[in-house]
Design a protein around this motif. Structure first.
Motif, PDB file in Angstrom:
ATOM      1  N   LEU A   3       0.802  -1.225   0.000  1.00 21.06           N
ATOM      2  CA  LEU A   3       0.000   0.000   0.000  1.00 21.06           C
ATOM      3  C   LEU A   3       0.835   1.275   0.000  1.00 21.06           C
ATOM      4  N   GLU A   4       2.140   1.145   0.174  1.00 22.22           N
ATOM      5  CA  GLU A   4       2.984   2.333   0.309  1.00 22.22           C
ATOM      6  C   GLU A   4       2.872   3.258  -0.899  1.00 22.22           C
ATOM      7  N   LYS A   5       2.861   2.688  -2.096  1.00 18.97           N
ATOM      8  CA  LYS A   5       2.767   3.495  -3.311  1.00 18.97           C
ATOM      9  C   LYS A   5       1.521   3.170  -4.118  1.00 18.97           C
ATOM     10  N   CYS A   6       0.543   2.553  -3.463  1.00 19.40           N
ATOM     11  CA  CYS A   6      -0.680   2.154  -4.152  1.00 19.40           C
ATOM     12  C   CYS A   6      -1.519   3.389  -4.494  1.00 19.40           C
ATOM     13  N   PRO A   7      -1.993   3.536  -5.736  1.00 17.60           N
ATOM     14  CA  PRO A   7      -2.767   4.716  -6.129  1.00 17.60           C
ATOM     15  C   PRO A   7      -4.231   4.664  -5.696  1.00 17.60           C
ATOM     16  N   TYR A   8      -4.662   3.602  -5.056  1.00 14.38           N
ATOM     17  CA  TYR A   8      -6.069   3.461  -4.677  1.00 14.38           C
ATOM     18  C   TYR A   8      -6.489   4.613  -3.769  1.00 14.38           C
TER      19      TYR A   8
END
Length: 287
Positions: A150-155
């Protein structure tokens, strides 16, 4: 059956190399089972994600807490017969790393387990164990063993947790080794302070009922940590994500069911029954 206490040389290869004599506590059933699974995976796993396949081999095994608290000095303990959520996750990850690297011996498994469980893979005393999940994730990410999905997740539906941990240092009487060794408490407190204020992304539990296509960044076999609202803690439970018929489920060593299960409830329904559950962090084993 009395446990073995066996000493052998372990070698770590990667960004660093260490060789040392290490005591490992286990029963013969543990070493036989580990090597059997590693051999079986070579022919039976197929395209099943490693963490899912190995995790499934433990379904039905009993949930037992505090299996790492044996003895008076810190040493590597292997117990594949009785698991809690943390030892289940670590055991499955160690097996998966062995398989990913073509390794099939119990010594290989112990090497990975120690590397996952202890700060920079080194056992010094109780304070070198990675007690909080934030510390566990940071250390293993630094070793390139896991990545934060989730660190760089665009969600756009993610939220942020500000880490505030002090439960162990505030409640040392609840921990056998802190109670016996009060000199460890300031060390634990210092470790807690080192991650205070960290801001980490998580998926709120209200979104766990979204479709597999919307949550496609979560893969079957990913490591999940349940973010908690309980004071002094960062997470309260660990397991693995499993997609079944378009709904996300949790594979975990459950204190509720008293065994390892792939929960029949969806992850969303499971979390709705837990008031202190806020959401989940998602990590992926680097294989």
């Amino acid at each position: 059956m009395r446990p073995f206490l066996f000493s052998f040389f372990i070698f770590f290869w990667g960004t660093f190399q260490i060789a040392f004599a290490q005591s490992v506590e286990f029963q013969s059933e543990d070493s036989v089972f580990v090597e059997h699974l590693l051999r079986q995976a070579r022919t039976d796993r197929g395209e099943t994600p490693r963490t899912l396949w190995f995790g499934q081999q433990f379904v039905g095994r009993p949930y037992v807490a505090h299996t790492l608290e044996n003895g008076t000095t810190e040493h590597l303990i292997v117990n594949t017969r009785e698991l809690d959520c943390t030892t289940f996750l670590e055991t499955v990850c160690a097996l998966s790393l062995c398989d990913a690297n073509g390794q099939q011996t119990f010594a290989d498994f112990c090497r990975w387990l120690q590397r996952l469980r202890y700060r920079q893979g080194q056992i010094e005393d109780y304070t070198s164990r990675l007690h909080y999940f934030t510390q566990w994730a940071d250390d293993n990410a630094a070793q390139l063993l896991v990545e934060d999905v989730l660190e760089k997740c665009p969600y756009e539906g993610l939220a942020t947790q500000t880490v505030s941990i002090n439960y162990m240092s505030q409640h040392p009487d609840l921990y056998k080794h802190l109670k016996r060794n009060p000199q460890f408490v300031p060390v634990i407190r210092s470790q807690e302070r080192a991650v205070q204020g960290r801001r980490l992304r998580y998926l709120p539990k209200s979104r766990l009922n979204r479709s597999a296509s919307e949550l496609s960044f979560i893969h079957t076999g990913d490591l999940v940590a349940i973010v908690t609202s309980k004071a002094g803690l960062d997470t309260s439970h660990l397991g693995f994500a499993v997609w079944q018929q378009g709904r996300l489920h949790l594979m975990h060593a459950s204190s509720l069911y008293h065994r390892v299960v792939i929960d029949s409830k969806s992850f969303y329904d499971y979390s709705q029954g837990q008031r202190s559950h806020v959401g989940i962090r998602v990590l992926r084993l680097a294989e």
